[in-house]
Design a protein around this motif. Structure first.
Motif, PDB file in Angstrom:
ATOM      1  N   SER A 132       0.791  -1.196   0.054  1.00 51.20           N
ATOM      2  CA  SER A 132      -0.109   0.015   0.052  1.00 51.20           C
ATOM      3  C   SER A 132       0.980   1.200   0.029  1.00 51.20           C
ATOM      4  CB  SER A 132      -0.846   0.116   1.239  1.00 51.20           C
ATOM      5  OG  SER A 132      -1.788  -1.111   1.322  1.00 51.20           O
ATOM      6  N   LEU A 133       1.900   1.564  -0.953  1.00 54.03           N
ATOM      7  CA  LEU A 133       2.950   2.598  -0.974  1.00 54.03           C
ATOM      8  C   LEU A 133       2.353   3.642  -1.425  1.00 54.03           C
ATOM      9  CD1 LEU A 133       5.682   3.225   0.002  1.00 54.03           C
ATOM     10  CD2 LEU A 133       6.231   2.794  -2.466  1.00 54.03           C
ATOM     11  N   ASP A 134       1.396   3.491  -2.510  1.00 55.09           N
ATOM     12  CA  ASP A 134       0.625   4.966  -2.953  1.00 55.09           C
ATOM     13  C   ASP A 134      -0.130   5.515  -1.779  1.00 55.09           C
ATOM     14  OD1 ASP A 134       1.701   4.448  -5.179  1.00 55.09           O
ATOM     15  OD2 ASP A 134      -0.055   3.850  -6.485  1.00 55.09           O
ATOM     16  N   LYS A 135      -0.728   4.759  -0.946  1.00 52.64           N
ATOM     17  CA  LYS A 135      -1.571   5.261   0.186  1.00 52.64           C
ATOM     18  C   LYS A 135      -0.601   6.029   1.213  1.00 52.64           C
ATOM     19  CE  LYS A 135      -5.950   2.729   0.249  1.00 52.64           C
ATOM     20  NZ  LYS A 135      -6.630   1.752   0.772  1.00 52.64           N
ATOM     21  N   ALA A 136       0.459   5.289   1.298  1.00 53.44           N
ATOM     22  CA  ALA A 136       1.173   5.696   2.578  1.00 53.44           C
ATOM     23  C   ALA A 136       1.880   7.215   1.985  1.00 53.44           C
ATOM     24  CB  ALA A 136       2.568   4.850   2.640  1.00 53.44           C
ATOM     25  N   TYR A 137       2.447   7.360   0.459  1.00 48.84           N
ATOM     26  CA  TYR A 137       2.817   8.609  -0.077  1.00 48.84           C
ATOM     27  C   TYR A 137       1.630   9.676   0.203  1.00 48.84           C
ATOM     28  CZ  TYR A 137       7.421   7.226  -1.024  1.00 48.84           C
ATOM     29  OH  TYR A 137       8.867   6.954  -1.126  1.00 48.84           O
ATOM     30  N   GLU A 138       0.670   9.305  -0.231  1.00 44.80           N
ATOM     31  CA  GLU A 138      -0.619  10.240   0.112  1.00 44.80           C
ATOM     32  C   GLU A 138      -0.859  11.019   1.497  1.00 44.80           C
ATOM     33  OE1 GLU A 138      -2.872  11.862  -2.083  1.00 44.80           O
ATOM     34  OE2 GLU A 138      -1.569  11.142  -3.705  1.00 44.80           O
ATOM     35  N   MET A 139      -0.598  10.072   2.503  1.00 42.71           N
ATOM     36  CA  MET A 139      -0.735  10.379   3.845  1.00 42.71           C
ATOM     37  C   MET A 139       0.416  11.295   4.502  1.00 42.71           C
ATOM     38  SD  MET A 139      -1.755   6.497   5.007  1.00 42.71           S
ATOM     39  CE  MET A 139      -1.822   6.760   6.907  1.00 42.71           C
ATOM     40  N   VAL A 140       1.647  11.445   3.684  1.00 46.09           N
ATOM     41  CA  VAL A 140       2.720  12.146   4.132  1.00 46.09           C
ATOM     42  C   VAL A 140       3.024  13.356   3.325  1.00 46.09           C
ATOM     43  CG1 VAL A 140       3.832  10.313   5.054  1.00 46.09           C
ATOM     44  CG2 VAL A 140       4.594  10.774   2.944  1.00 46.09           C
ATOM     45  N   LYS A 141       1.868  13.411   2.334  1.00 47.29           N
ATOM     46  CA  LYS A 141       2.019  14.671   1.356  1.00 47.29           C
ATOM     47  C   LYS A 141       1.976  16.025   1.990  1.00 47.29           C
ATOM     48  CE  LYS A 141       0.151  14.122  -2.693  1.00 47.29           C
ATOM     49  NZ  LYS A 141      -0.777  14.217  -3.585  1.00 47.29           N
ATOM     50  N   GLY A 142       2.939  16.708   1.676  1.00 48.40           N
ATOM     51  CA  GLY A 142       3.112  18.005   2.359  1.00 48.40           C
ATOM     52  C   GLY A 142       4.316  18.058   3.785  1.00 48.40           C
ATOM     53  N   LYS A 143       4.540  16.743   4.014  1.00 52.49           N
ATOM     54  CA  LYS A 143       5.802  16.717   5.086  1.00 52.49           C
ATOM     55  C   LYS A 143       7.222  16.780   4.356  1.00 52.49           C
ATOM     56  CE  LYS A 143       3.560  13.923   8.546  1.00 52.49           C
ATOM     57  NZ  LYS A 143       3.879  14.572   9.879  1.00 52.49           N
ATOM     58  N   LYS A 144       7.818  17.588   5.043  1.00 52.42           N
ATOM     59  CA  LYS A 144       9.317  17.328   4.755  1.00 52.42           C
ATOM     60  C   LYS A 144      10.197  16.243   5.106  1.00 52.42           C
ATOM     61  CE  LYS A 144      10.126  22.438   4.429  1.00 52.42           C
ATOM     62  NZ  LYS A 144      10.765  23.537   4.685  1.00 52.42           N
ATOM     63  N   SER A 145      10.917  15.790   3.927  1.00 47.83           N
ATOM     64  CA  SER A 145      11.703  14.682   4.511  1.00 47.83           C
ATOM     65  C   SER A 145      13.034  14.782   4.414  1.00 47.83           C
ATOM     66  CB  SER A 145      11.333  13.326   3.352  1.00 47.83           C
ATOM     67  OG  SER A 145      11.987  13.717   2.129  1.00 47.83           O
ATOM     68  N   GLN A 146      13.754  13.856   5.229  1.00 53.31           N
ATOM     69  CA  GLN A 146      15.273  14.035   5.523  1.00 53.31           C
ATOM     70  C   GLN A 146      15.868  12.798   4.799  1.00 53.31           C
ATOM     71  OE1 GLN A 146      16.625  14.669   9.383  1.00 53.31           O
ATOM     72  NE2 GLN A 146      15.147  16.451   9.912  1.00 53.31           N
ATOM     73  N   THR A 147      17.061  12.937   4.336  1.00 53.86           N
ATOM     74  CA  THR A 147      17.784  11.835   3.607  1.00 53.86           C
ATOM     75  C   THR A 147      18.048  10.824   4.642  1.00 53.86           C
ATOM     76  OG1 THR A 147      18.526  13.422   2.007  1.00 53.86           O
ATOM     77  CG2 THR A 147      19.631  11.088   2.190  1.00 53.86           C
ATOM     78  N   VAL A 148      17.923   9.376   4.463  1.00 58.15           N
ATOM     79  CA  VAL A 148      18.386   8.433   5.013  1.00 58.15           C
ATOM     80  C   VAL A 148      19.164   7.585   4.298  1.00 58.15           C
ATOM     81  CG1 VAL A 148      17.325   6.363   6.113  1.00 58.15           C
ATOM     82  CG2 VAL A 148      16.132   8.335   6.357  1.00 58.15           C
ATOM     83  N   ILE A 149      20.373   7.098   5.065  1.00 60.81           N
ATOM     84  CA  ILE A 149      21.255   6.280   4.490  1.00 60.81           C
ATOM     85  C   ILE A 149      21.062   4.882   4.952  1.00 60.81           C
ATOM     86  CG2 ILE A 149      23.864   5.711   4.419  1.00 60.81           C
ATOM     87  CD1 ILE A 149      24.361   8.442   5.074  1.00 60.81           C
ATOM     88  N   VAL A 150      20.938   4.071   3.742  1.00 61.70           N
ATOM     89  CA  VAL A 150      20.939   2.642   3.968  1.00 61.70           C
ATOM     90  C   VAL A 150      21.888   1.996   3.400  1.00 61.70           C
ATOM     91  CG1 VAL A 150      19.190   0.795   3.393  1.00 61.70           C
ATOM     92  CG2 VAL A 150      18.104   2.936   3.753  1.00 61.70           C
ATOM     93  N   ALA A 151      22.565   1.040   4.187  1.00 66.69           N
ATOM     94  CA  ALA A 151      23.811   0.317   3.795  1.00 66.69           C
ATOM     95  C   ALA A 151      23.290  -1.077   3.181  1.00 66.69           C
ATOM     96  CB  ALA A 151      24.659   0.057   4.857  1.00 66.69           C
ATOM     97  N   VAL A 152      23.744  -1.568   2.102  1.00 67.10           N
ATOM     98  CA  VAL A 152      23.238  -2.750   1.467  1.00 67.10           C
ATOM     99  C   VAL A 152      24.434  -3.613   1.623  1.00 67.10           C
ATOM    100  CG1 VAL A 152      22.575  -3.994  -0.620  1.00 67.10           C
ATOM    101  CG2 VAL A 152      21.447  -1.790   0.171  1.00 67.10           C
ATOM    102  N   ILE A 153      24.664  -4.573   2.376  1.00 73.63           N
ATOM    103  CA  ILE A 153      25.506  -5.547   2.478  1.00 73.63           C
ATOM    104  C   ILE A 153      25.359  -6.633   1.844  1.00 73.63           C
ATOM    105  CG2 ILE A 153      27.100  -6.931   4.024  1.00 73.63           C
ATOM    106  CD1 ILE A 153      26.243  -5.075   6.512  1.00 73.63           C
ATOM    107  N   ASP A 154      26.198  -6.950   0.571  1.00 73.98           N
ATOM    108  CA  ASP A 154      25.627  -7.789  -0.428  1.00 73.98           C
ATOM    109  C   ASP A 154      26.794  -8.024  -1.347  1.00 73.98           C
ATOM    110  OD1 ASP A 154      23.708  -9.076  -2.603  1.00 73.98           O
ATOM    111  OD2 ASP A 154      22.425  -8.009  -1.137  1.00 73.98           O
ATOM    112  N   SER A 155      26.524  -8.637  -2.588  1.00 78.75           N
ATOM    113  CA  SER A 155      27.243  -9.124  -3.446  1.00 78.75           C
ATOM    114  C   SER A 155      28.002  -8.011  -4.526  1.00 78.75           C
ATOM    115  CB  SER A 155      26.842 -10.159  -4.581  1.00 78.75           C
ATOM    116  OG  SER A 155      25.874  -9.636  -5.284  1.00 78.75           O
ATOM    117  N   GLY A 156      27.454  -6.812  -4.305  1.00 77.34           N
ATOM    118  CA  GLY A 156      27.973  -5.608  -5.307  1.00 77.34           C
ATOM    119  C   GLY A 156      26.904  -4.889  -5.750  1.00 77.34           C
ATOM    120  N   ILE A 157      27.222  -3.600  -6.031  1.00 76.43           N
ATOM    121  CA  ILE A 157      25.865  -2.680  -6.907  1.00 76.43           C
ATOM    122  C   ILE A 157      26.586  -2.156  -8.075  1.00 76.43           C
ATOM    123  CG2 ILE A 157      24.670  -0.841  -6.582  1.00 76.43           C
ATOM    124  CD1 ILE A 157      24.416  -1.458  -3.506  1.00 76.43           C
ATOM    125  N   ASP A 158      25.962  -2.326  -9.203  1.00 73.18           N
ATOM    126  CA  ASP A 158      26.011  -1.780 -10.312  1.00 73.18           C
ATOM    127  C   ASP A 158      26.228  -0.065 -10.187  1.00 73.18           C
ATOM    128  OD1 ASP A 158      26.468  -0.692 -12.966  1.00 73.18           O
ATOM    129  OD2 ASP A 158      24.868  -1.953 -13.921  1.00 73.18           O
TER     130      ASP A 158
END
Length: 565
Positions: A46-72
């Motif tokens: 239900s991601l579209d609904k979630a984005y509708e619910m936060v419309k108008g709010k400011k967001s801050q950048t979040v760093i997500v680490a991906v421990i894996d095999s490598g990224i293109d």
């Protein structure tokens, strides 16, 4: 081991390879995992609904680490969202930020050598444990005479020995020979097709649509196309198919010889650190893409593929930076690399860490536990894939995990994720997913997930708990960006308590699965839902009480499937 390198059955050949999980029946549209059950007819988040619910709010950048095999790092949908180390000057050959890692621009590769080489394939931990302790313990008759540490290692070795013996008894040399010949035949047919088509890389869809010029090419097409259609993987390329097939084949051959022969030190020959010393940390290189980026690229796209370029796919989170950390080979990862990868992520500002890998033995679990405790102390959320063996991991070992070996306590910022699907694509619970009423926290979409794949502008499907974990990591990043005051513990609580409860019975993963409730095979008994999570985050940040979990009632009527986009 990468959770994606298991599963899909070759229907006619009885050979498994490649993407995790058995082939699913039915079909779902691209991006179904983001959709809403009520409005779209799919058990998405239900991601579209979630984005509708936060419309108008400011967001801050979040760093997500991906421990894996490598990224293109060249991918059109990932370049805008890749984390770049602000304290490092690219290409100057210096450790500008004095963190021990030279030119770590996008992250770090813990399974690379200082000479630029990278570990691609590796052995399995069961074989490493068995041969490491064989001379020490094979003549032991009375374990009670051993020290506490030696007794623990003896029990681990005994378990490994049992698994090695069982594997030797069930390995069929004729099946391995047939698998090898099947692979060699696929390579030959691919070479014929590439010459006839005049292109080196093609998808199953492109192969299906092309008309061979010769009779030989016609036969090659028929044979090779079977692999794509049998596994419902028409978006996959010939190169990725052959790479995954080869990885599986080599893995099976390594298992067959592991009982008599100690595994090759793939990692040690390239990395050249002292693996027995956790404090020997200045090893590896900055090549986070390396030569095996399929898995990590797919995972990264699920979390945060750029949502504002009208290209390819949309990731879950819209204000995220992906930190690439390479620590997972084609084989089982090493505890030291996992522990240091977690610490690197935390020290460089990651608030969420995605870990789509796992194995059955962890000889240096205390190193990993110490790193997990460090992440917990900094409020970092760790999201881990449950695995794709169809096992109950309440009883079957699965590492890393949330339980601390020293005291049996559980990390307060750890989420273990099982894979869900849709009734139109094999069922609400994926038949390959691991489960456990105590050890699996939540289920998330992990069947036929469409995301970024290596090649700069390529996309395709993959499935497994490896894909379910980044759905949760992406949702956590989305929440944290709009509600930055949330702690890691609160993020975990919100994601779990807002999960959508399923009243229908589901089938336990595995060949002889029985009908159970989702609460019998997971701690929450629910599916992750971004819109419900926003509601709870809103309440929590305003000091409100927790809302009761929403229950999805049995379907009154099946909605018409949405066409692919």
């Amino acid at each position: 081991m990468l959770n994606v390198i298991k599963g899909l059955m070759f229907t006619a050949l009885a050979v498994s390879f490649g993407f995790s999980g058995n082939a699913q029946t039915g079909d779902v549209p691209k991006g179904w995992h983001l959709k809403d059950k009520a409005s779209d007819g799919y058990y998405g988040i239900s991601l579209d609904k979630a984005y509708e619910m936060v419309k108008g709010k400011k967001s801050q950048t979040v760093i997500v680490a991906v421990i894996d095999s490598g990224i293109d790092t060249t991918h059109e949908d990932l370049k805008p969202v890749l984390w770049r180390n602000p304290k490092e000057i690219p290409g100057n050959g210096k450790d500008d930020d004095k963190n021990g890692y030279i030119d770590d621009i996008y992250g770090w590769n813990f399974i690379g050598g200082k000479d630029g080489r990278n570990v691609k394939e590796d052995s399995y931990e069961v074989a490493r444990v068995y041969h490491r302790f064989k001379k020490q313990f094979e003549t032991v008759t009375d374990p009670s005479t051993l020290s506490k540490t030696d007794r623990e290692n003896y029990e681990m070795w005994k378990k490994a020995a049992g698994q090695m013996k069982k594997s030797a008894q069930t390995t069929n040399p004729l099946e391995l020979l047939f698998l090898r010949r099947t692979y060699e035949g696929a390579v030959k047919n691919d070479s014929i097709i590439r010459v006839d088509m005049g292109k080196d890389v093609y998808t199953g869809t492109e192969l299906d649509g092309y008309t061979p010029k010769t009779e030989t090419a016609k036969k090659a097409k028929t044979s090779f196309l079977f692999f794509f259609t049998a596994n419902n993987s028409m978006d996959m390329t010939n190169k990725d198919f052959l790479d995954e097939f080869e990885q599986y084949l080599l893995g099976e051959e390594k298992k067959a010889e592991a009982g008599d022969k100690a595994p090759k030190d793939y990692r040690g020959e390239i990395v050249k650190d002292n693996e027995a010393d956790i404090n020997d940390r200045s090893y590896g290189n900055n090549d986070v893409m390396a030569n095996t980026p399929f898995h990590g690229t797919h995972v990264a796209g699920i979390i945060g593929a750029y949502r504002k370029n009208d290209k390819g796919v949309n990731g879950v989170a819209d204000n995220v930076k992906i930190m690439a950390i390479r620590a997972v080979p084609d084989g089982d990862e090493h505890d030291k690399d996992v522990a240091l990868a977690i610490r690197y992520a935390v020290d460089n500002g990651a608030k969420i860490i995605n870990m789509s890998f796992g194995k059955g033995f962890s000889p240096e679990k205390h190193w990993v536990d110490d790193a997990v405790k460090y992440a917990e102390s900094k409020g970092v959320l760790l999201v881990h894939a449950a695995g794709n063996d169809g096992n109950n991991i309440d009883t079957a070992d699965n590492f890393p995990n949330a339980m601390y070996k020293a005291d049996g306590n559980r990390s307060s910022t750890w989420i273990t994720v099982g894979a869900s699907g849709d009734p139109q694509a094999g069922g609400i619970v994926a038949d390959f997913s691991n489960y456990g009423k105590d050890q699996v926290d939540i289920f998330a979409p992990g069947v036929r997930i469409y995301s970024t794949i290596p090649g700069g502008n390529k996309y395709g499907n993959a499935q497994g708990t490896s894909m379910a974990a980044p759905v949760v990591a992406g949702t956590a990043a989305f929440l944290l960006s709009y509600y930055p005051q949330l702690t890691g513990q609160q993020l975990k609580e919100i994601l779990e308590k807002s999960s959508v409860q399923i009243s229908d019975k589901v089938r336990t993963p595995g060949e002889k699965g029985k009908k159970v409730t989702l609460s019998e095979i997971s701690r929450t008994g629910g599916l992750i839902n971004a819109a419900e999570a926003v509601k709870l985050a809103e309440q929590m940040t305003k000091g409100g009480k927790m809302a009761a979990p929403k229950v999805v009632k049995k379907e009154e009527k099946k909605k018409k499937a949405i066409k692919s986009f």
